[in-house]
Design a protein around this motif. Structure first.
Motif, PDB file in Angstrom:
ATOM      1  N   LYS A 403     -23.395  -1.518  92.384  1.00 20.00           N
ATOM      2  CA  LYS A 403     -22.553  -1.510  91.175  1.00 20.00           C
ATOM      3  C   LYS A 403     -21.066  -1.611  91.516  1.00 20.00           C
ATOM      4  N   TYR A 404     -20.736  -1.456  92.798  1.00 20.09           N
ATOM      5  CA  TYR A 404     -19.340  -1.575  93.225  1.00 20.09           C
ATOM      6  C   TYR A 404     -19.030  -2.956  93.805  1.00 20.09           C
ATOM      7  N   ALA A 405     -19.930  -3.904  93.618  1.00 18.80           N
ATOM      8  CA  ALA A 405     -19.681  -5.259  94.115  1.00 18.80           C
ATOM      9  C   ALA A 405     -18.419  -5.809  93.456  1.00 18.80           C
ATOM     10  N   GLY A 406     -17.464  -6.203  94.278  1.00 17.71           N
ATOM     11  CA  GLY A 406     -16.199  -6.700  93.748  1.00 17.71           C
ATOM     12  C   GLY A 406     -15.279  -5.612  93.233  1.00 17.71           C
ATOM     13  N   LYS A 407     -15.635  -4.341  93.428  1.00 17.17           N
ATOM     14  CA  LYS A 407     -14.831  -3.208  92.936  1.00 17.17           C
ATOM     15  C   LYS A 407     -14.608  -2.194  94.065  1.00 17.17           C
ATOM     16  N   LYS A 408     -14.171  -2.694  95.184  1.00 18.83           N
ATOM     17  CA  LYS A 408     -14.014  -1.809  96.345  1.00 18.83           C
ATOM     18  C   LYS A 408     -13.007  -0.691  96.078  1.00 18.83           C
ATOM     19  N   ALA A 409     -11.952  -0.980  95.298  1.00 17.80           N
ATOM     20  CA  ALA A 409     -10.936   0.043  95.025  1.00 17.80           C
ATOM     21  C   ALA A 409     -11.552   1.243  94.315  1.00 17.80           C
ATOM     22  N   GLN A 410     -12.508   0.977  93.414  1.00 14.55           N
ATOM     23  CA  GLN A 410     -13.169   2.082  92.713  1.00 14.55           C
ATOM     24  C   GLN A 410     -14.033   2.898  93.678  1.00 14.55           C
ATOM     25  N   LEU A 411     -14.690   2.215  94.599  1.00 16.02           N
ATOM     26  CA  LEU A 411     -15.506   2.919  95.590  1.00 16.02           C
ATOM     27  C   LEU A 411     -14.622   3.770  96.498  1.00 16.02           C
ATOM     28  N   VAL A 412     -13.473   3.235  96.905  1.00 14.46           N
ATOM     29  CA  VAL A 412     -12.536   3.993  97.733  1.00 14.46           C
ATOM     30  C   VAL A 412     -12.053   5.230  96.995  1.00 14.46           C
ATOM     31  N   ALA A 413     -11.729   5.056  95.709  1.00 20.24           N
ATOM     32  CA  ALA A 413     -11.248   6.185  94.912  1.00 20.24           C
ATOM     33  C   ALA A 413     -12.319   7.261  94.792  1.00 20.24           C
ATOM     34  N   PHE A 414     -13.609   6.848  94.680  1.00 21.69           N
ATOM     35  CA  PHE A 414     -14.688   7.828  94.584  1.00 21.69           C
ATOM     36  C   PHE A 414     -14.855   8.588  95.898  1.00 21.69           C
ATOM     37  N   VAL A 415     -14.769   7.875  97.024  1.00 24.74           N
ATOM     38  CA  VAL A 415     -14.910   8.525  98.333  1.00 24.74           C
ATOM     39  C   VAL A 415     -13.796   9.546  98.553  1.00 24.74           C
ATOM     40  N   LEU A 416     -12.584   9.205  98.128  1.00 27.11           N
ATOM     41  CA  LEU A 416     -11.455  10.122  98.295  1.00 27.11           C
ATOM     42  C   LEU A 416     -11.531  11.307  97.342  1.00 27.11           C
ATOM     43  N   ASN A 417     -12.155  11.093  96.183  1.00 28.15           N
ATOM     44  CA  ASN A 417     -12.210  12.151  95.177  1.00 28.15           C
ATOM     45  C   ASN A 417     -13.584  12.146  94.516  1.00 28.15           C
ATOM     46  N   PRO A 418     -14.631  12.574  95.233  1.00 32.65           N
ATOM     47  CA  PRO A 418     -15.995  12.490  94.690  1.00 32.65           C
ATOM     48  C   PRO A 418     -16.217  13.439  93.524  1.00 32.65           C
ATOM     49  N   ALA A 419     -17.103  13.046  92.621  1.00 38.88           N
ATOM     50  CA  ALA A 419     -17.456  13.867  91.461  1.00 38.88           C
ATOM     51  C   ALA A 419     -18.961  13.761  91.234  1.00 38.88           C
ATOM     52  N   LYS A 420     -19.534  14.797  90.681  1.00 40.91           N
ATOM     53  CA  LYS A 420     -20.972  14.811  90.416  1.00 40.91           C
ATOM     54  C   LYS A 420     -21.292  13.853  89.276  1.00 40.91           C
ATOM     55  N   VAL A 421     -22.248  12.945  89.515  1.00 39.88           N
ATOM     56  CA  VAL A 421     -22.632  11.967  88.500  1.00 39.88           C
ATOM     57  C   VAL A 421     -24.098  12.131  88.112  1.00 39.88           C
ATOM     58  N   ASP A 422     -24.967  12.093  89.104  1.00 40.31           N
ATOM     59  CA  ASP A 422     -26.411  12.188  88.840  1.00 40.31           C
ATOM     60  C   ASP A 422     -26.861  13.645  89.007  1.00 40.31           C
ATOM     61  N   PRO A 423     -27.380  14.273  87.942  1.00 37.06           N
ATOM     62  CA  PRO A 423     -27.806  15.688  88.064  1.00 37.06           C
ATOM     63  C   PRO A 423     -28.987  15.890  89.004  1.00 37.06           C
ATOM     64  N   ALA A 424     -29.641  14.794  89.411  1.00 30.15           N
ATOM     65  CA  ALA A 424     -30.795  14.943  90.307  1.00 30.15           C
ATOM     66  C   ALA A 424     -30.370  15.235  91.738  1.00 30.15           C
ATOM     67  N   PHE A 425     -29.092  15.059  92.032  1.00 29.48           N
ATOM     68  CA  PHE A 425     -28.603  15.264  93.393  1.00 29.48           C
ATOM     69  C   PHE A 425     -27.436  16.245  93.380  1.00 29.48           C
ATOM     70  N   PRO A 426     -27.239  16.966  94.473  1.00 32.65           N
ATOM     71  CA  PRO A 426     -26.099  17.890  94.537  1.00 32.65           C
ATOM     72  C   PRO A 426     -24.779  17.109  94.577  1.00 32.65           C
ATOM     73  N   PRO A 427     -23.672  17.750  94.202  1.00 37.31           N
ATOM     74  CA  PRO A 427     -22.381  17.044  94.237  1.00 37.31           C
ATOM     75  C   PRO A 427     -21.981  16.696  95.667  1.00 37.31           C
ATOM     76  N   MET A 428     -21.368  15.536  95.800  1.00 33.45           N
ATOM     77  CA  MET A 428     -20.922  15.103  97.123  1.00 33.45           C
ATOM     78  C   MET A 428     -19.634  15.832  97.491  1.00 33.45           C
ATOM     79  N   PRO A 429     -19.597  16.517  98.637  1.00 34.36           N
ATOM     80  CA  PRO A 429     -18.362  17.217  99.032  1.00 34.36           C
ATOM     81  C   PRO A 429     -17.284  16.228  99.469  1.00 34.36           C
ATOM     82  N   ASN A 430     -16.063  16.643  99.309  1.00 36.75           N
ATOM     83  CA  ASN A 430     -14.934  15.821  99.763  1.00 36.75           C
ATOM     84  C   ASN A 430     -14.910  15.825 101.291  1.00 36.75           C
ATOM     85  N   GLN A 431     -14.910  14.636 101.879  1.00 33.89           N
ATOM     86  CA  GLN A 431     -14.998  14.519 103.338  1.00 33.89           C
ATOM     87  C   GLN A 431     -13.644  14.626 104.032  1.00 33.89           C
TER      88      GLN A 431
END
Length: 467
Positions: A403-431
Motif C-alpha cells: 500500500k506504500y508503493a510510490g509513497k515512500k515518504a509516508q512509510l518513512v514517516a510511519f517508521v519514525l513515528n509508529p502508531a497502532k493500526v491493526d488491533p490484531a497485532f501489538p503496537p510497533m515500538p519506536n526504533q
C-alpha cells in the motif's frame, strides 16, 4: 502569507517540540488578553454610545474606566498582544511548512488587523479624554461673557471629536473581532489535519463545524474573562478603583456578574463539544486529563462567583479570577497537546528533510556520515518481529508494504513515528532510527518486494493494516 512557509527551514523533532512549547507559552499570554481586549472594548463602545444618547452618567463613566483598564498603557498591548501575535505567525509558519494548511495566512492577516485595531482603540481612548476636556472648557465659556463667541466653535469641534471618537472605536472593534476570528480559526485548522486540505479559503471556515464551535468557545471565554476581569480590576486589584459611589459600584458589579455567570454556564458545554469534534489523531489521555482539570478550575471559579454574588467582598473575587486564569492556561496546554498529536507524522517528515539537508551539507564539506544500511537495520531490528512472507509478532511485510508503493515518504514517516493500526497485532515500538536510516529501511523493504515480484493488491480503505 504562504511565502513564510517557503522561507521556513526544516527542523529536527526536538526543535519541533520546542516550537510547540513556545507556541503554548504564546497562547497562555495572548489569548486571554485578546479575549479581554475584545470584550472590554465592545462593552466600552456600547455603553459609551448609549450614555451619550441617553445622557446616562453611569454608562459614560463605565465606558471610560473600562477602556482605561484594558489599555492601561502602551506596554500592555505591545507585550500581551502585538509581540505574541507576531511570534505566533513565525511559529505557525515553522510548524506547518510544506503543508497546504491556510493557518499561516490566517494568523498573518490576523496580526495586521490586530495592529490596526490597537491603534484605532488607542485613538478611541485618547479622544475620550479630549471629549471630557472640551466638556469642561464648554462650561467655562458659558460662564464667561467674552467667551460666548467661541462657544459655537467649541461645540462644532466637540461634535467632530465625538464623531471621530465613536468611529475609531467602531472600526477598532470590528477589526479586533476579525483578528480574533482568524486566530481561533487558525488553531482549529491546525489541530485537524483533514482541514489542512479541506479548508482552503476563509469562506470555508464559516461552514466548518469545528471552527464554528471553536469561535463560540472563544466568545464564551471572552465573556468570562471580561466579566471576572471587571470584578477583579474594579474591586480587588490594588484595593479597587477609588471614588466609586454605591450606585456606580452596583452597576459595575451587576454587569461583571452577568458576564461571568453566562460564560461559566456555557463554556464547559462548548469545550466538551470541541473535544468531541477533534479527530482521533489529535486525542490522547493527557488531553482528556487537562480538559478535566480546566473544567474543575472553572467550577472553582464559578463557586467563588456565586459566593461573591451573595456577599460582595473583594476577597471572593481574587480566587475566581485566578481560577479562570489557571483554567485558561490548562486550555492553552490542551490546544498544544492536540496540535502535538495531530502533527506527529508531519514532524517526522520535517525531521527527515532536516536530516537530508544536514547530510547534504556534510557531504559538501567532505564529512562522511556513518549510518546502517536498510538490510543491516532489517536484520538487526525488524526481523525480530517481521518476516516478508509470514506473520510473526507483527504482520507479514507482503501484506502491508504494497500500500506504500510510490509513497515512500509516508512509510518513512510511519517508521519514525509508529502508531497502532491493526488491533490484531501489538503496537510497533519506536526504533529510535534517524531519518536517513528510516529512509534506508523503507527503500530496502520496497525494493525487496519489487525484486520478489510482489504484485499483491493494495489493501482496501476499509481494512487498514499495521506495518
Amino acid at each position: 502569507m504562504d511565502f513564510l512557509k517557503q522561507l521556513a527551514l526544516p527542523q529536527a523533532v526536538e526543535h519541533f517540540h520546542l516550537l510547540l512549547l513556545v507556541g503554548g507559552l504564546i497562547a497562555v499570554v495572548f489569548l486571554p488578553y485578546l479575549a479581554f481586549l475584545l470584550g472590554a472594548s465592545f462593552l466600552s463602545f456600547r455603553y459609551n454610545r448609549t450614555g451619550r444618547t441617553e445622557g446616562n452618567r453611569l454608562h459614560l463613566q463605565f465606558a471610560k474606566d473600562l477602556i482605561d483598564t484594558v489599555l492601561f498603557n502602551k506596554t500592555v498591548p505591545t507585550f500581551l498582544a502585538l509581540l505574541p501575535g507576531l511570534s505566533l505567525v513565525f511559529v505557525t509558519a515553522q510548524l506547518l511548512q510544506s503543508t497546504e494548511a491556510i493557518s499561516v495566512g490566517l494568523v498573518g492577516y490576523a496580526f495586521i488587523l490586530l495592529l490596526v485595531a490597537v491603534v484605532l482603540l488607542y485613538t478611541y481612548k485618547y479622544t475620550f479624554r479630549l471629549s471630557d476636556f472640551l466638556d469642561g472648557y464648554e462650561v467655562l465659556l458659558k460662564g464667561d461673557q467674552k467667551g460666548e463667541r467661541k462657544l459655537g466653535e467649541v461645540e462644532d469641534y466637540k461634535k467632530q471629536t465625538i464623531a471621530s471618537h465613536l468611529k475609531a472605536g467602531r472600526y477598532g472593534i470590528i477589526l479586533l473581532a476579525l483578528a480574533a476570528f482568524l486566530v481561533v480559526s487558525s488553531m482549529a485548522v491546525t489541530t485537524n489535519p483533514m482541514n489542512w486540505t479541506a479548508v482552503s479559503t476563509i469562506f470555508e471556515l464559516f461552514i466548518s463545524l469545528d471552527v464554528l464551535v471553536r469561535v463560540l468557545q472563544f466568545v464564551a471565554f471572552a465573556l468570562g474573562v471580561t466579566g471576572i476581569g471587571i470584578l477583579f480590576f474594579f474591586f480587588a486589584w490594588q484595593g479597587g478603583k477609588k471614588g466609586m459611589d454605591e450606585e456606580y459600584s452596583r452597576f459595575v458589579r451587576r454587569i461583571g456578574l452577568r458576564l461571568a455567570v453566562t460564560s461559566l454556564l456555557t463554556q464547559p458545554i462548548l469545550i466538551l463539544l470541541g473535544i468531541a469534534l477533534l479527530p482521533g489523531v489529535a486525542l490522547s489521555g493527557s488531553l482528556y486529563l487537562f480538559t478535566g482539570s480546566s473544567l474543575a478550575m472553572m467550577f472553582l471559579a464559578a463557586h467563588f462567583v456565586y459566593v461573591y454574588s451573595r456577599d460582595p467582598l473583594p476577597r471572593y473575587v481574587e480566587p475566581a479570577f485566578y481560577g479562570l486564569v489557571f483554567a485558561s492556561v490548562l486550555l492553552s496546554v490542551n490546544d498544544q497537546l492536540a496540535i502535538h498529536n495531530a502533527t506527529k507524522t508531519h514532524a517526522a517528515f520535517l525531521a527527515y528533510r532536516h536530516e537530508q539537508t544536514l547530510e547534504t551539507i556534510k557531504a559538501s564539506l567532505g564529512i562522511a556520515a556513518l549510518s546502517m544500511t536498510g538490510e543491516d537495520i532489517f536484520n538487526a531490528r525488524c526481523s525480530a518481529c517481521h518476516l516478508f512472507d509470514q506473520k510473526k509478532v507483527g504482520p507479514a511485510y507482503r501484506d502491508v508494504i504494497p500500500k506504500y508503493a510510490g509513497k515512500k515518504a509516508q512509510l518513512v514517516a510511519f517508521v519514525l513515528n509508529p502508531a497502532k493500526v491493526d488491533p490484531a497485532f501489538p503496537p510497533m515500538p519506536n526504533q529510535g532510527l534517524r531519518p536517513a536510516e528510516a529512509d534506508s529501511i523503507a527503500s530496502y523493504l520496497l525494493g525487496k518486494l519489487a525484486e520478489a515480484g510482489s504484485k499483491l493488491p493494495i489493501p482496501s480503505q476499509g481494512k487498514t493494516q499495521r506495518q
